[in-house]
Design a protein around this motif. Structure first.
Motif, PDB file in Angstrom:
ATOM      1  N   ALA A 333      60.743  39.160  44.486  1.00  0.00           N
ATOM      2  CA  ALA A 333      60.201  37.809  44.622  1.00  0.00           C
ATOM      3  C   ALA A 333      59.130  37.764  45.715  1.00  0.00           C
ATOM      4  N   GLU A 334      59.364  38.501  46.806  1.00  0.00           N
ATOM      5  CA  GLU A 334      58.398  38.513  47.920  1.00  0.00           C
ATOM      6  C   GLU A 334      57.051  39.042  47.452  1.00  0.00           C
ATOM      7  N   ARG A 335      57.099  40.092  46.637  1.00  0.00           N
ATOM      8  CA  ARG A 335      55.833  40.664  46.157  1.00  0.00           C
ATOM      9  C   ARG A 335      55.115  39.711  45.203  1.00  0.00           C
ATOM     10  N   MET A 336      55.892  39.024  44.352  1.00  0.00           N
ATOM     11  CA  MET A 336      55.281  38.034  43.429  1.00  0.00           C
ATOM     12  C   MET A 336      54.518  36.996  44.238  1.00  0.00           C
ATOM     13  N   LEU A 337      55.187  36.506  45.288  1.00  0.00           N
ATOM     14  CA  LEU A 337      54.582  35.481  46.147  1.00  0.00           C
ATOM     15  C   LEU A 337      53.306  35.991  46.799  1.00  0.00           C
ATOM     16  N   ALA A 338      53.394  37.183  47.379  1.00  0.00           N
ATOM     17  CA  ALA A 338      52.242  37.748  48.088  1.00  0.00           C
ATOM     18  C   ALA A 338      51.082  37.987  47.117  1.00  0.00           C
ATOM     19  N   PHE A 339      51.385  38.517  45.945  1.00  0.00           N
ATOM     20  CA  PHE A 339      50.351  38.786  44.944  1.00  0.00           C
ATOM     21  C   PHE A 339      49.613  37.489  44.602  1.00  0.00           C
ATOM     22  N   CYS A 340      50.388  36.451  44.312  1.00  0.00           N
ATOM     23  CA  CYS A 340      49.784  35.176  43.908  1.00  0.00           C
ATOM     24  C   CYS A 340      48.998  34.541  45.062  1.00  0.00           C
ATOM     25  N   GLU A 341      49.491  34.727  46.292  1.00  0.00           N
ATOM     26  CA  GLU A 341      48.741  34.222  47.447  1.00  0.00           C
ATOM     27  C   GLU A 341      47.365  34.879  47.524  1.00  0.00           C
ATOM     28  N   GLY A 342      47.327  36.167  47.223  1.00  0.00           N
ATOM     29  CA  GLY A 342      46.054  36.894  47.261  1.00  0.00           C
ATOM     30  C   GLY A 342      45.083  36.392  46.206  1.00  0.00           C
ATOM     31  N   ILE A 343      45.560  36.197  44.992  1.00  0.00           N
ATOM     32  CA  ILE A 343      44.704  35.699  43.909  1.00  0.00           C
ATOM     33  C   ILE A 343      44.179  34.310  44.277  1.00  0.00           C
ATOM     34  N   GLN A 344      45.071  33.484  44.814  1.00  0.00           N
ATOM     35  CA  GLN A 344      44.681  32.119  45.184  1.00  0.00           C
ATOM     36  C   GLN A 344      43.626  32.132  46.297  1.00  0.00           C
ATOM     37  N   ALA A 345      43.848  33.005  47.283  1.00  0.00           N
ATOM     38  CA  ALA A 345      42.943  33.044  48.441  1.00  0.00           C
ATOM     39  C   ALA A 345      41.540  33.492  48.046  1.00  0.00           C
ATOM     40  N   ALA A 346      41.417  34.185  46.899  1.00  0.00           N
ATOM     41  CA  ALA A 346      40.108  34.668  46.458  1.00  0.00           C
ATOM     42  C   ALA A 346      39.426  33.689  45.505  1.00  0.00           C
ATOM     43  N   ALA A 347      40.068  32.546  45.249  1.00  0.00           N
ATOM     44  CA  ALA A 347      39.542  31.611  44.243  1.00  0.00           C
ATOM     45  C   ALA A 347      38.369  30.792  44.787  1.00  0.00           C
ATOM     46  N   PRO A 348      37.440  30.406  43.901  1.00  0.00           N
ATOM     47  CA  PRO A 348      36.327  29.569  44.347  1.00  0.00           C
ATOM     48  C   PRO A 348      36.748  28.122  44.606  1.00  0.00           C
ATOM     49  N   VAL A 349      37.883  27.722  44.028  1.00  0.00           N
ATOM     50  CA  VAL A 349      38.361  26.341  44.136  1.00  0.00           C
ATOM     51  C   VAL A 349      39.809  26.402  44.642  1.00  0.00           C
ATOM     52  N   ASP A 350      40.186  25.538  45.549  1.00  0.00           N
ATOM     53  CA  ASP A 350      41.574  25.486  46.056  1.00  0.00           C
ATOM     54  C   ASP A 350      42.009  26.779  46.736  1.00  0.00           C
ATOM     55  N   SER A 351      41.079  27.462  47.416  1.00  0.00           N
ATOM     56  CA  SER A 351      41.421  28.748  48.037  1.00  0.00           C
ATOM     57  C   SER A 351      42.359  28.564  49.233  1.00  0.00           C
ATOM     58  N   TYR A 352      42.419  27.349  49.771  1.00  0.00           N
ATOM     59  CA  TYR A 352      43.255  27.093  50.950  1.00  0.00           C
ATOM     60  C   TYR A 352      44.706  26.786  50.573  1.00  0.00           C
ATOM     61  N   VAL A 353      44.982  26.701  49.273  1.00  0.00           N
ATOM     62  CA  VAL A 353      46.319  26.327  48.804  1.00  0.00           C
ATOM     63  C   VAL A 353      47.217  27.558  48.759  1.00  0.00           C
ATOM     64  N   ARG A 354      48.488  27.399  49.122  1.00  0.00           N
ATOM     65  CA  ARG A 354      49.436  28.510  49.001  1.00  0.00           C
ATOM     66  C   ARG A 354      50.376  28.231  47.830  1.00  0.00           C
TER      67      ARG A 354
END
Ligand code: PLP
Length: 424
Positions: A333-354
């Motif tokens: 579960a920890e890795r799923m969370l971290a992976f998705c945080e990385g994808i989100q952080a690289a997004a052009p929109v809503d990059s500040y969202v966790r």
């Protein structure tokens, strides 16, 4: 470039790993570009042959009578898919809607529907009535059977042939594996399924759920005998620009019924104002082959990078692609969370969202989703999601550009690294 990436906080070891992986993928990427180049030329030829011009982009309102741009767009789709007709509308709200329309319009009470490749995509369970729902096909007297895949994930053509009966009116074939773990079908495999069906019953209709598959190969299911090829415009063929819509390409008879079902008997394709969305639908279709190539590269890069880090990727990096979906088995579960945080952080929109896992209708476990898209829910844009349960598979898809997909994957590794969930 290194300076730019360190601006994002990406560890230099990840850049080294990326470079190594990419040097092994160059030839592969050249092949993907060749496919995109050929598909881009196919789309351009269709636009030229159908005389697309500035008037096609003019919005219409009200009934939408004589919307020449709408009619021309449908001709462009029909040319690309090599079908006699097409229905391409913003009034088709999503992929499920397009599939429900194609099924509902071409099945009558007493008819039987067969799924040739096991269980269909989740949302179709209510459309068909596998899970009871008001207005399902089952409620209208359409029966359903499914032929499961063989243990190796290939279609069971023998069982399919014997399943087809006098009552069978339509066979549905889902190209992409969606969120199941079976292999995605190639267009050639789809052709074999269709040929098997037509050998037993020449007038049986074959419909292909083409979601996530458009422009990944040089041909489409309509090139190998599909009577209807169906998909969503906020996936591949919308090229990331279409803000809404679905398409059905097929025989004139099937499409006419779909149009009667979408609007009303007698009205059909003659109505349906396109408001102001036509430029995006045309321009998105024009860009789609190139956008899809970027997404396919991103999927292969993700698979190769995570395999190098010791994870299992499905399909494996080395396997040929027939859709844009990539699964990585993260194992916790920890890795799923971290992976998705990385994808989100690289997004052009809503990059500040966790992203945080939350309950979703139809799922037993919580689901996590990372998406920062210009078009809400668009999965041709870079996104990652998955149910928070064993074996902790994350599904990655999209990327409007290869560079964005690459950055997203590198960021996902960065987040895993920061949390000590991966070793380099
Ligand atoms: C996305 C998808 C659908 C449904 O599309 P929606 O636009 O989400 O309704 C159907 N089948 C497959 C294989 C898909 O990937």
């Amino acid at each position: 470039m290194k300076a730019q990436y360190s601006e994002f906080g990406i560890d230099s070891r990840i850049l080294v790993l990326s470079d190594e992986i990419l040097s092994g993928l160059r030839a592969r990427f050249d092949g993907i570009d060749d496919t995109a180049e050929s598909n881009a030329a196919k789309v351009l030829a269709a636009m030229r042959d159908n005389r697309v011009d500035a008037e096609c982009f003019a919005g219409t309102t009200g009934y939408g009578y004589n919307d020449a741009g709408r009619d021309t767009l449908e001709k462009v789709y029909a040319s690309v898919f090599h079908t006699s007709a097409a229905l391409v509308r913003p009034q088709i709200t999503c992929g499920t809607h397009a599939l429900a329309l194609a099924l509902g319009a071409n099945l009558r009470p007493g008819d039987e529907l067969i799924s040739a490749v096991g269980a269909p995509y989740d949302t179709l369970e209510e459309v068909i009535g596998i899970r009871p729902s008001p207005c399902s096909l089952a409620e209208y007297g359409v029966t359903y059977k499914q032929v499961d895949l063989l243990p190796d994930g290939t279609p069971d053509l023998q069982a399919l042939k014997s399943a087809i009966s006098a009552k069978t009116r339509l066979v549905t074939i889902q190209r992409s594996r969606g969120y199941s773990q079976r292999p995605t079908l190639s267009v050639a495999q789809i052709g074999e399924i269709i040929a098997a069906c037509k050998a037993v019953k020449p007038d049986v209709l074959c419909m292909v759920d083409n979601c996530y598959g458009e422009f990944v190969e040089l041909t489409e299911p309509s090139d190998v005998g599909a009577d209807m090829t169906v998909g969503s415009l906020i996936k591949n063929p919308g090229g990331g620009l279409a803000p809404i819509g679905g398409y059905i390409c097929g025989t004139r008879e099937c499409i006419e019924r779909c149009a009667y079902r979408l609007s009303a008997p007698g009205l059909g394709q003659e109505v349906g104002a396109s408001l102001g969305v036509k430029t995006s639908l045309y321009q998105g279709f024009f860009l789609a082959p190139t956008v899809v190539a970027g997404a396919v590269k991103g999927a292969i890069f993700a698979a190769a990078a995570y395999e190098a880090l010791g994870f299992r990727a499905f399909p494996p990096a080395a396997q040929e692609r027939h859709d844009i979906i990539q699964t990585i088995e993260l194992g916790s579960a920890e890795r799923m969370l971290a992976f998705c945080e990385g994808i989100q952080a690289a997004a052009p929109v809503d990059s500040y969202v966790r992203p945080v896992p939350s309950p979703m209708p139809g799922y037993e476990s919580d689901v996590i989703m990372a998406a920062g898209a210009f078009v809400q829910g668009s999965s041709i844009e870079l996104s990652a999601d998955g149910p928070m349960c064993e074996p902790y598979n994350v599904f990655l898809q999209g990327g409007l550009t290869w560079f964005h997909a690459k950055l997203g994957v590198m960021m996902s590794i960065q987040k895993l690294l920061e949390k000590g969930l991966v070793t380099l």
